[in-house]
Write a protein that holds these residues in place. Structure first.
Motif, PDB file in Angstrom:
ATOM      1  N   ARG A  94      12.353   8.651 -21.427  1.00  0.00           N
ATOM      2  CA  ARG A  94      12.037   8.615 -22.863  1.00  0.00           C
ATOM      3  C   ARG A  94      13.303   8.674 -23.706  1.00  0.00           C
ATOM      4  O   ARG A  94      14.144   9.555 -23.502  1.00  0.00           O
ATOM      5  CB  ARG A  94      11.195   9.830 -23.231  1.00  0.00           C
ATOM      6  CG  ARG A  94       9.913   9.953 -22.426  1.00  0.00           C
ATOM      7  CD  ARG A  94       9.225  11.256 -22.784  1.00  0.00           C
ATOM      8  NE  ARG A  94       7.951  11.394 -22.106  1.00  0.00           N
ATOM      9  CZ  ARG A  94       6.808  10.865 -22.535  1.00  0.00           C
ATOM     10  NH1 ARG A  94       6.768  10.172 -23.649  1.00  0.00           N
ATOM     11  NH2 ARG A  94       5.700  11.035 -21.850  1.00  0.00           N
ATOM     12  N   SER A 100       2.580  11.322 -25.067  1.00  0.00           N
ATOM     13  CA  SER A 100       2.304  12.683 -24.596  1.00  0.00           C
ATOM     14  C   SER A 100       3.413  13.669 -24.981  1.00  0.00           C
ATOM     15  O   SER A 100       3.189  14.876 -25.010  1.00  0.00           O
ATOM     16  CB  SER A 100       2.071  12.698 -23.088  1.00  0.00           C
ATOM     17  OG  SER A 100       3.227  12.306 -22.409  1.00  0.00           O
ATOM     18  N   ASP A 175      10.012   4.419 -24.558  1.00  0.00           N
ATOM     19  CA  ASP A 175       9.863   5.090 -23.265  1.00  0.00           C
ATOM     20  C   ASP A 175       9.294   4.101 -22.260  1.00  0.00           C
ATOM     21  O   ASP A 175       8.874   3.004 -22.640  1.00  0.00           O
ATOM     22  CB  ASP A 175       8.978   6.355 -23.375  1.00  0.00           C
ATOM     23  CG  ASP A 175       7.603   6.061 -23.928  1.00  0.00           C
ATOM     24  OD1 ASP A 175       7.084   4.956 -23.720  1.00  0.00           O
ATOM     25  OD2 ASP A 175       7.029   6.959 -24.588  1.00  0.00           O
ATOM     26  N   ARG A 200       6.957   1.446 -23.922  1.00  0.00           N
ATOM     27  CA  ARG A 200       6.699   1.363 -25.366  1.00  0.00           C
ATOM     28  C   ARG A 200       7.858   0.593 -25.989  1.00  0.00           C
ATOM     29  O   ARG A 200       9.026   0.975 -25.812  1.00  0.00           O
ATOM     30  CB  ARG A 200       6.581   2.747 -26.000  1.00  0.00           C
ATOM     31  CG  ARG A 200       5.276   3.437 -25.681  1.00  0.00           C
ATOM     32  CD  ARG A 200       5.005   4.631 -26.603  1.00  0.00           C
ATOM     33  NE  ARG A 200       3.643   5.102 -26.416  1.00  0.00           N
ATOM     34  CZ  ARG A 200       3.307   6.099 -25.581  1.00  0.00           C
ATOM     35  NH1 ARG A 200       4.226   6.743 -24.892  1.00  0.00           N
ATOM     36  NH2 ARG A 200       2.047   6.438 -25.453  1.00  0.00           N
TER      37      ARG A 200
END
Ligand code: UDP
Length: 235
Positions: A94, A100, A175, A200
């Motif tokens: 990330r 999350s 991420d 992402r």
């Protein structure tokens, strides 16, 4: 290379044996799932878009000296790959807080990490892919300390390569999730896929979401986002 028996069918891909026992054919499906398969749908042409996108990333990583399972494209939605035994660990890297990390730890969405964050999840549908640490990995004998050292180094190296490459394309790499496998000699390869299903991607300027979050959050224009990613990688 011809497809032989089906070896494995997952949520997003099907793996077939070939005449060569060291090679498999990976076919990418149009089916989309989220939330451990609880949400299901179809994203038109996702199979071929993710095949093409993954192939570009795998070729780039190979060029930079990172061993991947990818060998060649054999159809629009199929790639020939090295046969590896998948290590049941999802490795997440990330750079920017989302998903999350925001829900579980309260990071503000969009906060840029000073150093990339690495996480391990146990790849087990029945348990809901729980977060785990290195002690759990060794306790369950999922990987040896030596293998995990290689995997961590590869994950950070992959992040550096992808960050630099995507920056040029006007894409923020927020991420992503990686999977690794070992061949019969025990060598570790990057496996699975690298696509908008597993990463992402945000537009660097507008921060528009260009990945599977459009499906997870019913944001619409999902195919357009996947096509946009492929078009930018090909430009
Ligand atoms: N991810 C994935 N498969 C999973 C879970 C996560 O490819 O089963 C990817 C996801 O697309 C994102 C990253 O891993 O790029 C981190 O996901 P996160 O832990 O934030 O989970 P989420 O918010 O998607 O539940």
């Amino acid at each position: 290379m011809e497809k032989k028996e089906l070896m494995y069918e997952g949520k997003a891909k099907i793996v077939y044996k070939t005449a060569d026992e060291d090679k498999v054919i990976v076919k990418f499906k149009d089916v989309a799932t989220a939330f451990d398969g609880k949400k299901k749908g179809e994203i038109k042409e996702k199979g071929l878009l993710n095949t093409a996108i993954s192939a570009i990333f795998f070729e780039l990583l190979e060029e930079k000296g990172i061993p991947t399972h990818y060998l060649e494209l054999i159809a629009a939605d199929e790639m020939l790959a090295r046969k590896v035994e998948i290590i049941p660990i999802e490795v997440v890297v990330r750079n920017i807080a989302a998903g999350s990390l925001v829900r579980r730890l309260g990071f503000p969405e969009g906060e840029v990490m000073e150093k990339p964050i690495l996480e391990f999840y146990y790849k087990d549908d029945a348990l809901g892919d729980p977060l785990m640490n290195e002690y759990h990995i060794f306790g369950k004998k999922l990987a040896t300390a030596e293998e995990l050292k290689i995997i961590k180094k590869m994950a950070f190296d992959i992040n550096e390569v992808l960050l630099a490459y995507l920056k040029e394309k006007g894409i923020d790499l927020v991420d992503f999730k990686l999977e690794f496998g070992r061949d019969k000699e025990g060598r570790i390869y990057l496996a699975d896929e690298i696509s908008p299903d597993t990463c992402r991607f945000w537009d660097s300027e507008t921060k528009e979401v260009l990945d599977k979050d459009r499906f997870r959050k019913d944001m619409g224009k999902i195919e357009d986002a996947y096509r946009e990613i492929l078009a930018r990688l090909q430009a």
